[in-house]
Design an enzyme around this catalytic site. Structure first.
Site, PDB file in Angstrom:
ATOM      1  N   TRP A 158       0.802  -1.220   0.000  1.00  0.00           N
ATOM      2  CA  TRP A 158       0.000   0.000   0.000  1.00  0.00           C
ATOM      3  C   TRP A 158       0.835   1.270   0.000  1.00  0.00           C
ATOM      4  O   TRP A 158       0.313   2.348  -0.243  1.00  0.00           O
ATOM      5  CB  TRP A 158      -0.946   0.027   1.216  1.00  0.00           C
ATOM      6  CG  TRP A 158      -0.228  -0.207   2.517  1.00  0.00           C
ATOM      7  CD1 TRP A 158      -0.147  -1.393   3.197  1.00  0.00           C
ATOM      8  CD2 TRP A 158       0.517   0.737   3.291  1.00  0.00           C
ATOM      9  NE1 TRP A 158       0.617  -1.246   4.325  1.00  0.00           N
ATOM     10  CE2 TRP A 158       1.029   0.054   4.419  1.00  0.00           C
ATOM     11  CE3 TRP A 158       0.806   2.100   3.147  1.00  0.00           C
ATOM     12  CZ2 TRP A 158       1.822   0.683   5.386  1.00  0.00           C
ATOM     13  CZ3 TRP A 158       1.589   2.723   4.104  1.00  0.00           C
ATOM     14  CH2 TRP A 158       2.088   2.029   5.208  1.00  0.00           C
ATOM     15  N   ASN A 159       2.133   1.178   0.303  1.00  0.00           N
ATOM     16  CA  ASN A 159       2.866   2.433   0.520  1.00  0.00           C
ATOM     17  C   ASN A 159       3.194   3.189  -0.769  1.00  0.00           C
ATOM     18  O   ASN A 159       3.286   4.409  -0.776  1.00  0.00           O
ATOM     19  CB  ASN A 159       4.119   2.206   1.375  1.00  0.00           C
ATOM     20  CG  ASN A 159       5.109   1.254   0.761  1.00  0.00           C
ATOM     21  OD1 ASN A 159       4.776   0.507  -0.155  1.00  0.00           O
ATOM     22  ND2 ASN A 159       6.329   1.260   1.260  1.00  0.00           N
ATOM     23  N   PRO A 183      -3.592  -6.165  -5.463  1.00  0.00           N
ATOM     24  CA  PRO A 183      -3.040  -5.015  -4.755  1.00  0.00           C
ATOM     25  C   PRO A 183      -3.420  -5.056  -3.275  1.00  0.00           C
ATOM     26  O   PRO A 183      -4.315  -5.816  -2.880  1.00  0.00           O
ATOM     27  CB  PRO A 183      -3.726  -3.834  -5.443  1.00  0.00           C
ATOM     28  CG  PRO A 183      -5.037  -4.376  -5.923  1.00  0.00           C
ATOM     29  CD  PRO A 183      -4.815  -5.835  -6.225  1.00  0.00           C
ATOM     30  N   SER A 239       5.997  -7.587   4.095  1.00  0.00           N
ATOM     31  CA  SER A 239       6.734  -7.929   5.316  1.00  0.00           C
ATOM     32  C   SER A 239       7.552  -9.205   5.155  1.00  0.00           C
ATOM     33  O   SER A 239       7.235 -10.075   4.336  1.00  0.00           O
ATOM     34  CB  SER A 239       5.752  -8.113   6.471  1.00  0.00           C
ATOM     35  OG  SER A 239       5.074  -9.340   6.329  1.00  0.00           O
ATOM     36  N   GLU A 260      10.744  -8.445  -2.024  1.00  0.00           N
ATOM     37  CA  GLU A 260      11.280  -7.178  -1.516  1.00  0.00           C
ATOM     38  C   GLU A 260      10.637  -6.971  -0.152  1.00  0.00           C
ATOM     39  O   GLU A 260       9.463  -6.609  -0.059  1.00  0.00           O
ATOM     40  CB  GLU A 260      10.945  -6.051  -2.513  1.00  0.00           C
ATOM     41  CG  GLU A 260      11.831  -4.853  -2.354  1.00  0.00           C
ATOM     42  CD  GLU A 260      11.131  -3.692  -1.692  1.00  0.00           C
ATOM     43  OE1 GLU A 260      11.251  -3.594  -0.448  1.00  0.00           O
ATOM     44  OE2 GLU A 260      10.476  -2.922  -2.405  1.00  0.00           O
ATOM     45  N   CYS A 294      10.137   1.304   2.726  1.00  0.00           N
ATOM     46  CA  CYS A 294      11.028   0.200   3.160  1.00  0.00           C
ATOM     47  C   CYS A 294      12.474   0.648   3.288  1.00  0.00           C
ATOM     48  O   CYS A 294      13.235   0.065   4.049  1.00  0.00           O
ATOM     49  CB  CYS A 294      10.985  -0.956   2.161  1.00  0.00           C
ATOM     50  SG  CYS A 294       9.353  -1.642   1.990  1.00  0.00           S
ATOM     51  N   GLU A 395      11.104  -2.223  11.774  1.00  0.00           N
ATOM     52  CA  GLU A 395      10.740  -1.004  11.059  1.00  0.00           C
ATOM     53  C   GLU A 395       9.630  -0.271  11.797  1.00  0.00           C
ATOM     54  O   GLU A 395       8.587  -0.875  12.072  1.00  0.00           O
ATOM     55  CB  GLU A 395      10.172  -1.362   9.684  1.00  0.00           C
ATOM     56  CG  GLU A 395      11.152  -1.585   8.593  1.00  0.00           C
ATOM     57  CD  GLU A 395      10.437  -1.956   7.294  1.00  0.00           C
ATOM     58  OE1 GLU A 395      10.736  -1.343   6.276  1.00  0.00           O
ATOM     59  OE2 GLU A 395       9.589  -2.868   7.297  1.00  0.00           O
TER      60      GLU A 395
HETATM   61  C1  SIN Z   1       9.421   0.607  -0.907  1.00  0.00           C
HETATM   62  O1  SIN Z   1       9.211   1.215   0.115  1.00  0.00           O
HETATM   63  O2  SIN Z   1       9.264  -0.618  -0.954  1.00  0.00           O
HETATM   64  C2  SIN Z   1       9.877   1.267  -2.183  1.00  0.00           C
HETATM   65  C3  SIN Z   1      10.553   2.521  -1.984  1.00  0.00           C
HETATM   66  C4  SIN Z   1      11.159   3.093  -3.228  1.00  0.00           C
HETATM   67  O3  SIN Z   1      10.846   2.722  -4.360  1.00  0.00           O
HETATM   68  O4  SIN Z   1      12.010   3.966  -3.066  1.00  0.00           O
END
Ligand code: SIN
Length: 493
Positions: A158-159, A183, A239, A260, A294, A395
């Protein structure tokens, strides 16, 4: 200023399966909330196993023809997708801000960032060359050909609702794969809009399928894809526990995986650093998307000689950040995604205080009549942070900077690496020998040296250790969606 879209055709509330916009098989829906107000402003399908299966059926059928479409034609379609995304920057930016909460300038910025991956992989489609291998025996020709892996399943977070879809789906399509996508529950709308634009760009029916699902129904959808041997790859951002679950559950069908996963990025400032540049780099990397990234620095280490000066400069900048909804153009930090996210941030801050940290600025939720939900948290700086605090171990995913003082390079390297995670790491120093020592010693897939903004479509994005494997973006990104077939022709005389 209201977030009203010009092109209301981009506000969609159905799945896209086999070229048709459809409801969930059982008609179920769930609501999408605006984190700035907690108002549910629309609904999307709450899909289940049947929808997931139909999506794979369609993707599997379409693979037979899509893989044969010449790379140049696939590239042209993906390029048109890029052009349509850019033609709709304003509306897509509003959609991102509405469902995800980030300030509008960041929402629009994310659209441009997403498009950069789409354009990049349109170009990469035509460069998936194989190799001619010198034969060890006479009368033979030997080749390594690159082929699309097949149907891929993309499970996105979602970010960055646009960018994460773009950097998974664009290389998959470019490679000749077909896609089923789910999504995140919190942000389904941007993804649906992007799929609509892909359809308009000419992506044929069945090639790109998307189903939305609530948190409760997500395992049902993903389990179908995990169990189906026709799905040859899973690409996931999210996660570490979920990533490990996907890896375990993919074992029976031996799917290829790109994961990722979580980060716990150190940000190190040495005595010899340019302090203003370091503060600037930290502001950019930490407060992008309100800290919900992330690659955000999660642990800040500052050497004795510059600690106090650095903290003073940092606090002045953090205190000036404006918290507010995306409807206010002055907002720099939006609401967090939901109440659970704010609870976690508050828990980390409380735990740090209990274990001896001191709040220098912020430290609390932001309330008041102009804040129409409880999802806001004040940009925060903590000093005297230690490795045992929750904010140093996991995190925080929010606007909190825990600062730890250090003395020697060896100590800070050991502390920076003392985490299972290894996605991003940052350091500021003007000593060229130290720079290369640190770049070598830090256990991380991505390293920022005197730089806080690292992401680019041409760069390989991904982690090591518990932050996952696989790379997105760059010339390596498309290879994640291909395998190598060795062909040997003999009897050539
Ligand atoms: C993410 O937070 O997974 C991606 C961040 C980014 O593309 O810089």
């Amino acid at each position: 200023m209201a977030l009203t879209m010009q092109n209301t055709g981009l506000l969609l509330g159905q799945n896209h399966i086999d070229g048709a916009w459809v409801d969930a098989a059982d008609g179920a829906t769930f609501g999408v909330a605006d984190p700035a107000t907690d108002d549910i402003f629309t609904t999307v399908p709450d899909s289940g196993a049947e929808d997931a299966r139909r999506a794979v059926d369609a993707a599997h059928r379409a693979f037979a023809t899509w893989r044969k479409v010449p790379a140049k034609q696939r590239a042209a379609i993906i390029k048109r997708w890029n052009d349509l995304i850019l033609a709709n920057v304003d509306d897509l930016g509003k959609l991102i801000s509405r469902e995800q909460g980030k300030p509008l300038a960041e929402g629009k910025g994310e659209v441009v960032y997403a498009a950069s991956y789409v354009e990049w992989f349109a170009e990469e489609a035509t460069r998936t060359d194989g190799e001619i291998i010198p034969s060890p025996a006479a009368g033979r020709m030997m080749f390594a050909l690159r082929e699309p892996v097949g149907v891929i399943a993309a499970v996105t977070p979602w970010n960055f609702p646009a960018a994460m879809i773009a950097r998974k789906i664009a290389p998959a399509l470019a490679a000749g794969c077909t896609v089923v996508c789910k999504p995140a529950e919190d942000t389904p709308l941007t993804s649906l809009a992007l799929v609509k634009l892909a359809e308009q760009a000419g992506v044929p029916k069945g090639v790109l399928n998307i189903v939305t699902a609530s948190r409760a129904h997500t395992p049902e959808v993903v389990d179908v894809w995990l169990d189906d041997a026709r799905v040859r790859k899973i690409t996931f951002t999210g996660s570490t526990p979920v990533g490990k679950h996907l890896a375990r559950r993919s074992a029976d069908t031996l799917k290829k995986l790109s994961l990722e996963l979580g980060g716990n990025a150190p940000f190190i400032v040495f005595d010899d650093a340019d302090l203003d540049a370091a503060v600037e780099g930290l502001m950019i990397s930490k407060f992008r998307n309100g800290g919900q990234t992330c690659v955000c620095p999660n642990r800040v280490y500052v050497q004795d000689g510059v600690h106090d000066a650095f903290v003073e400069k940092l606090v002045a900048r953090v205190a000036a950040l404006k918290v507010g909804p995306a409807t206010d153009p002055a907002s720099q930090i939006g609401p967090m995604i939901n109440a659970r996210a704010v609870d976690k941030i508050a828990r980390h801050v409380r735990n740090a205080i209990d274990l001896g940290a001191k709040v220098v600025v912020g430290g609390e939720r932001v309330n008041g009549p102009q804040y129409r939900s409880e999802n806001y948290f004040a940009p925060t700086v903590l000093i005297n942070a230690t490795p045992s605090m929750e904010c140093a171990c996991e995190e925080t995913f929010g606007p909190v900077v825990p600062v730890t003082r250090f003395s020697t390079e060896a100590d800070v390297i050991a502390e920076a690496n003392a985490t299972p995670f290894g996605l991003a790491a940052y350091f500021y120093s003007n000593d060229v020998r130290r720079i290369w020592r640190l770049a070598d010693a830090l256990e991380s897939g991505i390293i920022g040296v005197n730089e806080g903004a690292l992401a680019a479509e041409s760069a390989p994005f991904g982690g090591v250790k518990d932050s996952g494997y696989g790379r997105e973006g760059s010339r390596h990104g498309i290879g994640e969606y291909m395998h190598i077939k060795y062909v040997c022709q003999g009897a050539l005389g």
